[in-house]
Design an enzyme around this catalytic site. Structure first.
Site, PDB file in Angstrom:
ATOM      1  N   ASP A  45      53.946  44.325 -26.823  1.00 57.60           N
ATOM      2  CA  ASP A  45      54.454  44.047 -25.469  1.00 57.60           C
ATOM      3  C   ASP A  45      54.642  42.546 -25.266  1.00 57.60           C
ATOM      4  O   ASP A  45      55.590  42.107 -24.619  1.00 57.60           O
ATOM      5  CB  ASP A  45      53.466  44.585 -24.418  1.00 57.60           C
ATOM      6  CG  ASP A  45      53.513  46.099 -24.319  1.00 57.60           C
ATOM      7  OD1 ASP A  45      54.590  46.673 -24.541  1.00 57.60           O
ATOM      8  OD2 ASP A  45      52.469  46.708 -24.031  1.00 57.60           O
ATOM      9  N   GLY A  46      53.711  41.762 -25.833  1.00 56.16           N
ATOM     10  CA  GLY A  46      53.797  40.298 -25.700  1.00 56.16           C
ATOM     11  C   GLY A  46      55.084  39.771 -26.328  1.00 56.16           C
ATOM     12  O   GLY A  46      55.700  38.838 -25.803  1.00 56.16           O
ATOM     13  N   GLU A 122      53.763  40.253 -13.822  1.00 49.27           N
ATOM     14  CA  GLU A 122      53.053  39.783 -12.633  1.00 49.27           C
ATOM     15  C   GLU A 122      53.084  38.269 -12.535  1.00 49.27           C
ATOM     16  O   GLU A 122      53.324  37.570 -13.523  1.00 49.27           O
ATOM     17  CB  GLU A 122      51.580  40.243 -12.621  1.00 49.27           C
ATOM     18  CG  GLU A 122      50.623  39.517 -13.540  1.00 49.27           C
ATOM     19  CD  GLU A 122      50.733  39.912 -15.001  1.00 49.27           C
ATOM     20  OE1 GLU A 122      50.962  38.992 -15.811  1.00 49.27           O
ATOM     21  OE2 GLU A 122      50.623  41.089 -15.346  1.00 49.27           O
ATOM     22  N   ARG A 147      39.308  34.505  -0.032  1.00 43.40           N
ATOM     23  CA  ARG A 147      38.414  33.651  -0.819  1.00 43.40           C
ATOM     24  C   ARG A 147      38.002  34.416  -2.072  1.00 43.40           C
ATOM     25  O   ARG A 147      37.642  35.586  -1.990  1.00 43.40           O
ATOM     26  CB  ARG A 147      37.148  33.295  -0.036  1.00 43.40           C
ATOM     27  CG  ARG A 147      37.374  32.300   1.070  1.00 43.40           C
ATOM     28  CD  ARG A 147      36.112  32.042   1.859  1.00 43.40           C
ATOM     29  NE  ARG A 147      36.374  31.143   2.967  1.00 43.40           N
ATOM     30  CZ  ARG A 147      36.963  31.497   4.103  1.00 43.40           C
ATOM     31  NH1 ARG A 147      37.332  32.751   4.289  1.00 43.40           N
ATOM     32  NH2 ARG A 147      37.177  30.617   5.052  1.00 43.40           N
ATOM     33  N   TYR A 162      47.985  43.673 -16.224  1.00 40.66           N
ATOM     34  CA  TYR A 162      46.805  42.991 -15.657  1.00 40.66           C
ATOM     35  C   TYR A 162      46.361  43.665 -14.359  1.00 40.66           C
ATOM     36  O   TYR A 162      45.172  43.835 -14.092  1.00 40.66           O
ATOM     37  CB  TYR A 162      47.157  41.515 -15.412  1.00 40.66           C
ATOM     38  CG  TYR A 162      45.986  40.651 -15.064  1.00 40.66           C
ATOM     39  CD1 TYR A 162      45.211  40.060 -16.064  1.00 40.66           C
ATOM     40  CD2 TYR A 162      45.627  40.413 -13.744  1.00 40.66           C
ATOM     41  CE1 TYR A 162      44.124  39.261 -15.745  1.00 40.66           C
ATOM     42  CE2 TYR A 162      44.546  39.621 -13.420  1.00 40.66           C
ATOM     43  CZ  TYR A 162      43.803  39.048 -14.423  1.00 40.66           C
ATOM     44  OH  TYR A 162      42.716  38.261 -14.106  1.00 40.66           O
TER      45      TYR A 162
HETATM   46  P1  NAD Z   1      49.289  40.516 -25.001  1.00 44.43           P
HETATM   47  O1  NAD Z   1      50.663  40.670 -25.534  1.00 44.43           O
HETATM   48  O2  NAD Z   1      48.137  40.485 -25.938  1.00 44.43           O
HETATM   49  O3  NAD Z   1      49.054  41.597 -23.874  1.00 44.43           O
HETATM   50  C1  NAD Z   1      47.776  41.925 -23.436  1.00 44.43           C
HETATM   51  C2  NAD Z   1      47.710  43.420 -23.273  1.00 44.43           C
HETATM   52  O4  NAD Z   1      48.486  43.813 -22.123  1.00 44.43           O
HETATM   53  C3  NAD Z   1      48.266  44.190 -24.464  1.00 44.43           C
HETATM   54  O5  NAD Z   1      47.396  45.258 -24.741  1.00 44.43           O
HETATM   55  C4  NAD Z   1      49.618  44.666 -23.962  1.00 44.43           C
HETATM   56  O6  NAD Z   1      50.051  45.856 -24.622  1.00 44.43           O
HETATM   57  C5  NAD Z   1      49.317  44.916 -22.496  1.00 44.43           C
HETATM   58  N1  NAD Z   1      50.492  44.917 -21.630  1.00 44.43           N
HETATM   59  C6  NAD Z   1      51.379  43.919 -21.415  1.00 44.43           C
HETATM   60  N2  NAD Z   1      52.312  44.313 -20.537  1.00 44.43           N
HETATM   61  C7  NAD Z   1      52.009  45.591 -20.193  1.00 44.43           C
HETATM   62  C8  NAD Z   1      52.585  46.539 -19.312  1.00 44.43           C
HETATM   63  N3  NAD Z   1      53.648  46.247 -18.555  1.00 44.43           N
HETATM   64  N4  NAD Z   1      51.989  47.758 -19.187  1.00 44.43           N
HETATM   65  C9  NAD Z   1      50.892  48.066 -19.907  1.00 44.43           C
HETATM   66  N5  NAD Z   1      50.290  47.210 -20.758  1.00 44.43           N
HETATM   67  C10 NAD Z   1      50.837  45.989 -20.888  1.00 44.43           C
HETATM   68  O7  NAD Z   1      49.144  39.185 -24.152  1.00 44.43           O
HETATM   69  P2  NAD Z   1      50.222  38.172 -23.671  1.00 44.43           P
HETATM   70  O8  NAD Z   1      51.209  37.847 -24.705  1.00 44.43           O
HETATM   71  O9  NAD Z   1      49.419  37.069 -23.053  1.00 44.43           O
HETATM   72  O10 NAD Z   1      50.962  39.032 -22.538  1.00 44.43           O
HETATM   73  C11 NAD Z   1      50.830  38.748 -21.197  1.00 44.43           C
HETATM   74  C12 NAD Z   1      50.629  40.016 -20.438  1.00 44.43           C
HETATM   75  O11 NAD Z   1      49.440  40.619 -20.871  1.00 44.43           O
HETATM   76  C13 NAD Z   1      50.447  39.690 -18.969  1.00 44.43           C
HETATM   77  O12 NAD Z   1      51.645  39.896 -18.267  1.00 44.43           O
HETATM   78  C14 NAD Z   1      49.323  40.578 -18.516  1.00 44.43           C
HETATM   79  O13 NAD Z   1      49.754  41.635 -17.659  1.00 44.43           O
HETATM   80  C15 NAD Z   1      48.763  41.183 -19.776  1.00 44.43           C
HETATM   81  N6  NAD Z   1      47.349  40.850 -19.817  1.00 44.43           N
HETATM   82  C16 NAD Z   1      46.492  41.804 -19.435  1.00 44.43           C
HETATM   83  C17 NAD Z   1      45.144  41.502 -19.379  1.00 44.43           C
HETATM   84  C18 NAD Z   1      44.204  42.551 -18.918  1.00 44.43           C
HETATM   85  O14 NAD Z   1      44.628  43.695 -18.763  1.00 44.43           O
HETATM   86  N7  NAD Z   1      42.936  42.187 -18.667  1.00 44.43           N
HETATM   87  C19 NAD Z   1      44.667  40.236 -19.715  1.00 44.43           C
HETATM   88  C20 NAD Z   1      45.598  39.290 -20.109  1.00 44.43           C
HETATM   89  C21 NAD Z   1      46.944  39.608 -20.132  1.00 44.43           C
END
Ligand code: NAD
Length: 260
Positions: A45-46, A122, A147, A162
């Site tokens: 996805d990234g 997001e 806050r 996220y």
């Molecule tokens: P990444 O590519 O390692 O993505 C982190 C995880 O989020 C992966 O497991 C990916 O498959 C999943 N993901 C990303 N978009 C998604 C979607 N629309 N639906 C379901 N799962 C999804 O990390 P990156 O390259 O930094 O990508 C950034 C994205 O990763 C951000 O937009 C954020 O939404 C997501 N993210 C999620 C978390 C969390 O869930 N705690 C933490 C950091 C980033």
């Protein structure tokens, strides 16, 4: 068809990109960096998010489709074992799914526009150094004083990313909505904010204002900017859209089932 492959930098994704280029060339398709119609991503996805941000200035001219080489992704319809199926499908009909990007505009004390950025999943304000206080308004109407660590604004497609990890709702893919979700909000006798995800009309404008965003970041997909000297942030659905193409009919529920 003119296409370009944006792949993750690991050995498997690089090899699959080479293999796919050869297979598509045999079918008469051209891999080119100049004016590609379709961007094929190979990775996770990234990788798709990186590709979209690379082409953010010409999103009206390109379409995206993803092949995953890691764990199953939300933006990827094929595994790296299914290259032949992908090549066959590539010659056939496809549906286009269009998603508006989330636009964030950051203003300084002088009301000058300091940053204008776009996100697919997001856009969130997060401060892990100190409690972030901010006034939240929807369509210029005061909602609350928040806050805590921050607030996340996601669209339908980002509702499973996220947003889901911080207790936000998953939004069905037939609905368009903006969702405002708290990140570690502080709630007690003296301070209270909604403490519940708020699902808004896609036309909503969300505004965050604070005397100080010191230590806070605006994180949009995998990218970020420092909010030092920012006083106000406007977040809303942009007129910019990203177009995904889909050759198969994998339902949203099938994706949810297989992912979670
Ligand atoms: P990444 O590519 O390692 O993505 C982190 C995880 O989020 C992966 O497991 C990916 O498959 C999943 N993901 C990303 N978009 C998604 C979607 N629309 N639906 C379901 N799962 C999804 O990390 P990156 O390259 O930094 O990508 C950034 C994205 O990763 C951000 O937009 C954020 O939404 C997501 N993210 C999620 C978390 C969390 O869930 N705690 C933490 C950091 C980033």
């Amino acid at each position: 068809m003119n296409y370009y492959i944006h792949h993750r930098d690991d050995v498997l994704s690089t090899n699959k990109a080479q293999e796919l280029t050869e297979k598509l060339e045999l079918r008469g398709h051209t891999c080119t960096q100049d004016n590609p119609e379709i961007i094929i991503t190979i990775g996770g996805d990234g990788t798709m998010l990186h590709a979209i941000h690379n082409y953010v200035d010409i999103l009206d001219k390109v379409k995206f489709v993803g092949i995953h080489t890691g764990t199953l992704g939300f933006f990827t319809d094929y595994t790296s074992e299914e290259l032949d199926m992908f090549v066959d499908d590539f010659d056939g009909d496809y549906h286009i799914f269009s998603h508006a990007l989330i636009e964030s505009r950051c203003y300084g004390a002088d009301d000058q526009l300091r940053h204008q950025v776009y996100a697919l999943n997001e856009s969130r304000v997060e401060n892990i150094i100190q409690t972030q206080t901010m006034k939240v308004s929807i369509n210029d109407e005061y909602l609350e004083e928040f806050r805590g660590n921050g607030l996340c604004v996601s669209g339908q497609i980002g509702s499973t990313a996220y947003n889901r990890s911080i207790g936000g709702a998953i939004i069905d893919d037939t609905l368009q909505a903006l969702q405002l979700t708290e990140i570690s909000g502080i709630h007690h006798r003296h301070y209270r904010s909604l403490n519940s995800p708020l699902v808004l009309n896609p036309k909503a404008h969300i505004t965050f204002e604070s005397d100080s965003f010191e230590g806070a970041m605006l994180i949009y997909d995998h990218l970020n900017i420092n909010l030092h000297q920012t006083k106000k942030i406007d977040i809303f659905f942009s007129s910019k859209h990203v177009n995904f193409i889909r050759f198969n009919d994998n339902s949203y529920y099938m994706r949810l089932r297989s992912l979670f």
